[in-house]
Every structure is written in C-alpha cells, then in structure tokens.
Write an enzyme that holds these catalytic residues in place. Structure first.
Site, PDB file in Angstrom:
ATOM      1  N   CYS A 150      -9.287   7.517 -34.472  1.00  0.00           N
ATOM      2  CA  CYS A 150      -9.969   8.093 -33.321  1.00  0.00           C
ATOM      3  C   CYS A 150     -10.436   9.266 -33.294  1.00  0.00           C
ATOM      4  O   CYS A 150      -9.485  10.274 -33.192  1.00  0.00           O
ATOM      5  CB  CYS A 150      -9.278   7.609 -32.000  1.00  0.00           C
ATOM      6  SG  CYS A 150     -10.142   7.519 -30.404  1.00  0.00           S
TER       7      CYS A 150
ATOM      8  N   CYS B  73      -8.185  23.122 -43.651  1.00  0.00           N
ATOM      9  CA  CYS B  73      -8.281  23.995 -42.649  1.00  0.00           C
ATOM     10  C   CYS B  73      -7.468  23.700 -41.328  1.00  0.00           C
ATOM     11  O   CYS B  73      -7.410  24.613 -40.442  1.00  0.00           O
ATOM     12  CB  CYS B  73      -9.754  24.340 -42.253  1.00  0.00           C
ATOM     13  SG  CYS B  73     -10.417  23.139 -41.216  1.00  0.00           S
TER      14      CYS B  73
ATOM     15  N   CYS C  29     -15.781  17.994 -42.172  1.00  0.00           N
ATOM     16  CA  CYS C  29     -15.142  18.810 -41.070  1.00  0.00           C
ATOM     17  C   CYS C  29     -16.209  19.809 -40.779  1.00  0.00           C
ATOM     18  O   CYS C  29     -16.699  20.546 -41.772  1.00  0.00           O
ATOM     19  CB  CYS C  29     -13.996  19.445 -41.988  1.00  0.00           C
ATOM     20  SG  CYS C  29     -13.001  20.585 -40.779  1.00  0.00           S
TER      21      CYS C  29
ATOM     22  N   CYS D   5      -7.706  17.852 -40.717  1.00  0.00           N
ATOM     23  CA  CYS D   5      -8.189  18.342 -41.909  1.00  0.00           C
ATOM     24  C   CYS D   5      -7.213  19.216 -42.842  1.00  0.00           C
ATOM     25  O   CYS D   5      -6.692  19.885 -42.099  1.00  0.00           O
ATOM     26  CB  CYS D   5      -9.467  19.328 -41.747  1.00  0.00           C
ATOM     27  SG  CYS D   5     -10.028  19.615 -43.467  1.00  0.00           S
TER      28      CYS D   5
ATOM     29  N   CYS E 109     -14.751  23.352 -42.254  1.00  0.00           N
ATOM     30  CA  CYS E 109     -14.744  23.726 -43.396  1.00  0.00           C
ATOM     31  C   CYS E 109     -15.497  23.081 -44.471  1.00  0.00           C
ATOM     32  O   CYS E 109     -15.450  23.212 -45.747  1.00  0.00           O
ATOM     33  CB  CYS E 109     -13.289  23.775 -44.344  1.00  0.00           C
ATOM     34  SG  CYS E 109     -12.651  22.401 -44.142  1.00  0.00           S
TER      35      CYS E 109
END
Length: 202
Positions: free
Chosen positions: A190, A170, A118, A167, A121
């Site tokens: 995607c 976060c 990510c 995610c 984070c």
C-alpha cells in the site's frame, strides 16, 4: 457485592464520583495524545547516521526490462535540500513518514504500462503490471519490482505492529505492506502516490 455503607457513600458524594470519572477520562486521553506526540517525524539527518554508505540495487528501463545490478552511493540530503527538491506533500510523506489522504490519487498511471520510480532518487520501485484495485484508496501492488530496491522495517506506531516499506537507496518512506493481497504473493504493498512518479513504457 456492594455494602450498604458503600451505597450510602456513593449517594452522598455524586459530585465527587463524577469528578473522579472526568479526571480518569482526561488522564486516558492525555496518555494517548502523549503517545502520538512523542513519535515526532524522523528527520533525514538523524536517519542518515544508520544508513549504509553504499547500496546494491537492480536497475530497470522504463518499460520494466531488467538491466544490471549496480552498487552506488546511498543518497543522503539535509532537510532543506529535500524540501527544495520535493513538493510539500511528497516531502511530508517520504521524509517524515506521513500518509496522504485515501483516494487522493489511487490510479496514478491510469492503467498505462510502465514503472513507478522513487520521487526522491528515481530508483525503480514497482511495475504497473503488479498493480491492482484494492479498494483502499491508495495505489496497491502485489510485489515490488525487485526486493533489492526496497527495504522493509517494523513500524510500531499508532499502537500496532506493521511493516513499513522504503526506498533502499534514499530511505524515502513509501507506505506499508500487508498480508491481504491477491495471488501470486498474497501481499498488498500500500503505497502513497506522492512517494512515486510514474514513467510510461516507451
């Protein structure tokens, strides 16, 4: 069946009929635009109210090796803090649920081995081994690196029902998942390339 009187009225009032059709068309366009406009970006401060205080995710090394399940605080920041941390494109996609243009960066890892984390984070999201060429213009994966690390929610924007992926730690928007991927899962995650950073296997 149209009566003679109706035909006479239509012939006698072509301007009125044209005005009605134009007004009706403008009304439809206005409704569509109002629908799109009402879905304003969801700001970090608003979304944070519904997020849990802690999350349990599975940690991974840069080569994709599993480490341990770990409970840690959910990351919550203000709009300004996210804006300072991220590029303009990453901010718009992850914090405002935007979408990058297709074919912007369809192959961010250049076929190298490693994992995608990510951009907000650093949570591990996808293994490069599950990436495939979907022809859509966005990085595509047939499964996340761990279901514990992502969150799937219903997205009813744009007049359709889709499954959004974010995610878990976060709440960064990543993209969407569709049931048209390859075996073994049949799924296609995607994902916007600007929502991730690739870490090459050491």
């Amino acid at each position: 069946m149209i009566s003679l009187n109706q035909k006479e009225e239509e012939t006698a009032n072509p301007t009125a009929r044209r005005s009605f059709l134009i007004a009706a068309g403008a009304g439809v366009i206005g409704l569509v635009w109002a629908y799109i406009q009402k879905r304003e970006p969801v700001h970090a401060e608003v979304r944070a109210r519904d997020l849990p205080k802690t999350v349990t995710i599975l940690e991974f090394g840069d080569s994709g090796e599993r480490k341990a399940m770990k409970t840690m605080p959910t990351i919550m920041k203000s709009e300004e803090e996210w804006r300072q941390q991220l590029s303009a494109d990453s901010f718009e996609v992850t914090r405002h649920e935007g979408t990058e243009r297709p074919y912007t960066n369809e192959n961010p890892n250049g076929h190298a081995k490693g994992i995608f984390r990510c951009v907000c984070c650093d949570t591990a999201l996808f293994n490069a081994d599950t990436k495939f060429e979907s022809g859509t213009g966005w990085p595509s994966f047939w499964e996340p690196i761990a279901t514990e690390n992502v969150l799937e929610t219903t997205d009813d924007s744009l007049g359709m029902i889709r499954v959004a992926v974010s995610c878990r730690r976060c709440d960064a928007h990543l993209g969407h998942v569709f049931p048209d991927g390859p075996a073994p899962t049949g799924l296609r995650y995607c994902v916007n390339s600007v929502a991730m950073r690739f870490v090459k296997a050491s």
